[in-house]
Design an enzyme around this catalytic site. Structure first.
Site, PDB file in Angstrom:
ATOM      1  N   GLU A 308      37.184  77.166  33.622  1.00 19.29           N
ATOM      2  CA  GLU A 308      37.602  76.871  32.451  1.00 19.29           C
ATOM      3  C   GLU A 308      38.399  77.961  31.936  1.00 19.29           C
ATOM      4  OE1 GLU A 308      34.849  75.900  29.638  1.00 19.29           O
ATOM      5  OE2 GLU A 308      36.052  75.217  28.026  1.00 19.29           O
ATOM      6  N   GLU A 311      41.697  77.831  33.709  1.00 17.73           N
ATOM      7  CA  GLU A 311      42.625  76.711  32.932  1.00 17.73           C
ATOM      8  C   GLU A 311      43.327  77.235  31.637  1.00 17.73           C
ATOM      9  OE1 GLU A 311      40.216  73.475  31.525  1.00 17.73           O
ATOM     10  OE2 GLU A 311      41.863  72.263  30.826  1.00 17.73           O
ATOM     11  N   CYS A 335      32.047  71.530  27.086  1.00 17.07           N
ATOM     12  CA  CYS A 335      30.558  71.642  28.016  1.00 17.07           C
ATOM     13  C   CYS A 335      29.509  70.885  27.015  1.00 17.07           C
ATOM     14  CB  CYS A 335      30.154  72.966  28.410  1.00 17.07           C
ATOM     15  SG  CYS A 335      30.906  74.159  27.682  1.00 17.07           S
ATOM     16  N   SER A 355      39.447  71.139  27.377  1.00 18.02           N
ATOM     17  CA  SER A 355      39.464  71.751  28.462  1.00 18.02           C
ATOM     18  C   SER A 355      38.961  70.326  29.560  1.00 18.02           C
ATOM     19  CB  SER A 355      38.476  72.726  28.743  1.00 18.02           C
ATOM     20  OG  SER A 355      38.174  72.869  30.204  1.00 18.02           O
ATOM     21  N   LYS A 394      23.145  64.674  26.850  1.00 14.85           N
ATOM     22  CA  LYS A 394      23.162  64.880  28.441  1.00 14.85           C
ATOM     23  C   LYS A 394      22.747  63.614  29.153  1.00 14.85           C
ATOM     24  CE  LYS A 394      24.240  69.322  28.659  1.00 14.85           C
ATOM     25  NZ  LYS A 394      25.904  69.671  29.362  1.00 14.85           N
ATOM     26  N   GLU A 397      25.643  61.365  28.936  1.00 12.02           N
ATOM     27  CA  GLU A 397      26.624  62.145  29.667  1.00 12.02           C
ATOM     28  C   GLU A 397      26.405  61.557  31.326  1.00 12.02           C
ATOM     29  OE1 GLU A 397      26.771  66.199  30.321  1.00 12.02           O
ATOM     30  OE2 GLU A 397      28.976  66.245  30.255  1.00 12.02           O
ATOM     31  N   GLU A 402      32.495  57.550  34.752  1.00 12.93           N
ATOM     32  CA  GLU A 402      33.255  58.437  35.668  1.00 12.93           C
ATOM     33  C   GLU A 402      32.530  59.522  36.136  1.00 12.93           C
ATOM     34  OE1 GLU A 402      33.416  58.018  32.443  1.00 12.93           O
ATOM     35  OE2 GLU A 402      33.776  59.962  31.168  1.00 12.93           O
ATOM     36  N   CYS A 552      23.252  75.094  22.278  1.00 10.13           N
ATOM     37  CA  CYS A 552      22.068  74.371  22.912  1.00 10.13           C
ATOM     38  C   CYS A 552      20.933  74.674  22.587  1.00 10.13           C
ATOM     39  CB  CYS A 552      22.461  74.571  24.579  1.00 10.13           C
ATOM     40  SG  CYS A 552      24.135  74.282  25.031  1.00 10.13           S
TER      41      CYS A 552
END
Ligand code: SF4
Ligand code: SF4
Ligand code: SF4
Ligand code: FES
Ligand code: FES
Lengths: 625, 157
Positions: A308, A311, A335, A355, A394, A397, A402, A552
């Site tokens: 990241e 990037e 994230c 990102s 999560k 996720e 994908e 988190c």
């Protein structure tokens, strides 16, 4: 059409807590009251409930929650106020004059018991088959008031079907007591707006738009509603039975990764005070439960920083040097899967700002089933990856279609802190008594930078520690690498770091102020996004967003209860552990160097990285079809 | 076809917003008007109202389901609402109820197959001294008997 700006939907009458209280030294700021015959002094505007709690006088509550606006709907907090004909709800009664309060009179006790009996008369459930057994506010009240029979009867048959449609949140409305904490969480705290009450009277039910399954509405899976529900009406979708099955299956190689936040909170599930770090005891427990390898998600947090950060620097270069119009700045972190779903629903036209990095959990999954599988000669189809996360999103996720860049489902199960604690209990272990154990190689030792991902501002701090050094060759100019402006619980933080004496290859950044922002909780993310939409953030380069209040460590899978105080303690535990680690910058983690030498040989954001560690997003929009 | 209908609905709501404003408290008059014009407030209409007032669709849904006179599903052209509260009950509501069910061939909570009649209970509407009472859309009928109620309903057929 002109729109007025609303910061909160609750009518003013419901928000005495947010009434600015006078400075305690100002003349006339305090008022003398009497509770149960004893005198106390409190600030004007304090509610009776607050006054009692400040002075260690017990008053039960159910619909009240420190994080939320007041509702005053459950009535279990009633007290007697002299001179008033009826009992008053302590949680919504602001003190403005000398009142005399009784919290334990016969009238109060009988009324509370009555309220409780009424609630139980509509509550379906047997505590021993309930996942909140032992940690349920309703059950606790029933005990406190010595309920030994159902005065107004008991529900024998289900009224509603359990909604299991969501990967993340399971809704069992037969256990709901209509306190509306979840509603206030979703609408006011998170500003997502999925849950409300439908119908009225005894037909009232907390539900979604048009009573649709949760998976079909705009729920971002943050699980904040679960953390604030006093009963078992809301829970995370628990995969532990399936995990036990693969552990018991000798043909499976079961690998577990543990995120930074669970270790700072899991102790609470075993009665320890908030903020007790359990990192190494947890490793032992996981081994004893039967996981084949115990790895640290902090490793891929470090990897995230490399990707990241690179990037970001690439985007800066493309934008500042090449003048590329297709490059979007500020770069938004990616994230937090709750945040990702939020932006996909509410700002689908701004996905290019995100990102492209996967979250550390997903990076881990794809690295395990490729690099690790190859190095250790294990057939990836026999590897099962489990992720211990503070998070319910999560779970969604890892089930995104994908997320299969290894050729398999990258992460098989997301397990919350609470569910792991349950597995540890089931294994007959008492976590605090276990000897410390280490993570397994090669993804064991991580840097402190990866660890602080758990707190709001942590990703930013970690990224700065690396990016600054990459560009200037010197460590960030903060004492002990503690980038204090990144820390703390302000809703939106903003700061900047000046890049000076940069390395020649980064000369275009000489003298540039790197401006960044940090937001936690989607309500704050919304504020940031609204400024972005209005074009006010053109000078900002990087924004960290976490869907959950506190980051988190306040995630929807963390131990219940939660409060600002508890989240602060968890953050302290995380920062303390970071301060004590030998490696505190992602790029200095030797395993990171190793993986770029051996596997991701074309470097951060290179071809293989792109395949395994980066992803794309879905324009979801918020229309509910 | 659906698109045209939806555009028309959006325009109608825009007009209502122009009239009643775009603050939270405009919600009631706006959805009442939609209810009057369409006999229901569809999920699309609810979301459009939510979008224009900047509230959440689920909040609009909560309001629509809270009030008996608002509906998110289609109802018959004539909504027959019989009072079930105590005064009307004691004045003989039960016999009237059975007569209505027989006459329309549906139970309470249902709509006739030709979408003409919907049958519902309501609570006291202040006609207690002249019970049993009922509403057909916004017309009030009082002192009902199993006979008179059949006569009244046949006028709407
Ligand atoms: S929600 Fe609480 S009171 Fe209800 S069954 Fe579960 S533990 Fe018992
Ligand atoms: S998980 Fe989050 S978005 Fe979904 S209903 Fe709960 S609070 Fe709302
Ligand atoms: S689901 Fe839980 S938080 Fe929501 S109203 Fe019911 S009991 Fe309260
Ligand atoms: S806690 Fe006071 S009314 Fe619910
Ligand atoms: S009881 Fe029927 S109108 Fe009042």
């Amino acid at each position: 059409m002109d729109k007025i700006v609303k910061d909160n939907r609750a009518p003013v009458s419901q928000k005495p807590l947010t009434m600015p209280k006078p400075d305690k030294d100002a003349i006339g700021a305090t008022v003398g009251i009497e509770i149960n015959g004893n005198p106390y002094k409190v600030l004007i505007g304090t509610t009776i409930l607050e006054a009692c709690r400040q002075n260690n006088i017990h008053v039960p509550s159910l619909c009240y929650h420190e994080d939320l606006c007041l509702a005053g709907v459950c009535r279990v907090c009633v007290v007697e106020v002299e001179g008033m004909g009826t009992l008053q709800a302590a949680c919504t009664f602001p003190i403005i004059n000398k009142i005399k309060v009784r919290t334990t009179s016969e009238k109060v006790r009988k009324a509370r018991r009555h309220v409780l009996d009424l609630m139980l008369s509509e509550h379906y459930g047997e505590c021993y088959s309930c996942h909140r057994n032992g940690n349920c506010e309703l059950q606790k009240l029933a005990k406190e008031y010595g309920v030994d029979s159902y005065k107004f009867g008991h529900v024998e048959k289900r009224r509603y079907q359990i909604d299991r449609s969501s990967y993340s949140v399971v809704r069992d409305m037969d256990k709901c007591i209509l306190c509306k904490r979840c509603v206030r969480t979703c609408i006011d705290l998170q500003e997502v707006g999925v849950l409300e009450a439908k119908n009225r009277g005894n037909n009232t039910k907390i539900t979604t738009f048009m009573d649709k399954p949760l998976a079909d509405v705009i729920c971002i899976n943050c699980g904040q509603c679960i953390n604030r529900c006093p009963t078992a009406a809301l829970k995370a979708n628990d995969p532990s039975d399936e995990i036990w099955n693969v552990i018991d299956d000798p043909s499976k190689h079961v690998v577990i990764q543990t995120a930074p936040s669970p270790r700072a909170a899991i102790g609470e599930e075993f009665g320890l005070p908030p903020g007790t770090s359990m990192t190494y005891q947890m490793n032992t427990a996981l081994k004893m439960i039967g996981f084949d390898k115990v790895f640290d998600t902090d490793f891929t947090a470090d990897l995230t920083i490399m990707e990241e950060g690179t990037e970001l620097l690439m985007r800066l270069k493309k934008k500042l040097v090449d003048g590329d119009k297709n490059v979007m700045l500020p770069q938004l972190t990616s994230c937090s899967p709750g945040w990702i779903k939020y932006i996909e629903h509410f700002y689908p036209d701004y996905l290019d700002y995100l990102s492209t990095c996967k979250s550390p959990q997903q990076m881990f999954g794809s690295v395990i089933k490729t690099f690790y599988a190859k190095e250790h000669e294990i057939d990836p189809s026999n590897i099962v990856t489990v992720a211990v996360m503070p998070c319910s999103a999560k779970k969604f996720e890892c089930n995104r279609p994908e997320m299969d860049s290894s050729g398999f489902k990258d992460v098989d199960y997301g397990l919350t802190t609470r569910e792991l604690a349950q597995m540890i209990r089931e294994a007959g272990l008492y976590l605090p008594d276990l000897p410390p154990g280490n993570f397994d190689d090669p993804f064991g030792d991580a840097s402190g930078a990866g660890l602080i991902f758990g707190a709001t501002g942590g990703v930013m701090e970690a990224a700065l520690r690396t990016a600054y050094e990459l560009v200037t060759g010197r460590p960030v100019p903060f004492e002990n690498l503690d980038i204090i402006p990144c820390r703390g619980f302000d809703g939106v933080k903003q700061a900047s770091v000046k890049l000076e004496k940069v390395k020649p290859e980064w000369s275009f950044l000489e003298g540039v102020d790197l401006n960044f922002m940090i937001a936690h909780g989607t309500a704050n993310a919304k504020k940031v996004m609204e400024s972005l939409v209005r074009g006010e953030l053109s000078n900002i380069h990087f924004i960290e967003v976490m869907a959950c209040p506190g980051g988190c460590l306040g995630g929807g899978g963390q131990p219940i209860p939660t409060s600002p105080e508890i989240r602060k303690k968890r953050a302290e535990a995380i920062y303390q552990e970071d301060a004590g680690l030998p490696v505190r910058k992602s790029h200095e983690n030797p395993h990171i160097t190793y993986i770029y030498e051996k596997f991701l040989t074309d470097g951060p954001c290179g071809h293989l990285s792109h395949k395994l560690l980066h992803t794309q997003y879905v324009k979801r929009g918020k229309f509910i079809g | 076809m659906i698109d045209i209908k939806q555009n028309a609905m959006t325009e109608e709501i825009e007009m209502l917003v122009g009239k009643f404003g775009s603050t939270r408290d405009a919600l009631m008059p706006i959805i009442q008007n939609i209810q009057i014009n369409h006999g229901m407030i569809s999920d699309f209409a609810q979301q459009e109202v939510a979008r224009m007032l900047d509230v959440h669709p689920v909040e609009v849904y909560g309001v629509v389901t809270f009030y008996s006179f608002l509906s998110e599903t289609p109802k018959g052209r004539y909504i027959v609402r019989l009072c079930r509260t105590i005064s009307c009950d004691m004045a003989g509501k039960e016999a009237v109820a059975r007569a209505v069910e027989r006459e329309l061939g549906i139970r309470f909570g249902e709509t006739t197959a030709d979408n003409k009649f919907s049958l519902e209970y309501i609570n006291c509407m202040g006609m207690c001294d002249q019970g049993p009472s009922m509403l057909v859309n916004d017309l009030v009928f009082t002192k009902l008997t199993p006979h008179t109620v059949v006569d009244i309903l046949s006028k709407f057929k």
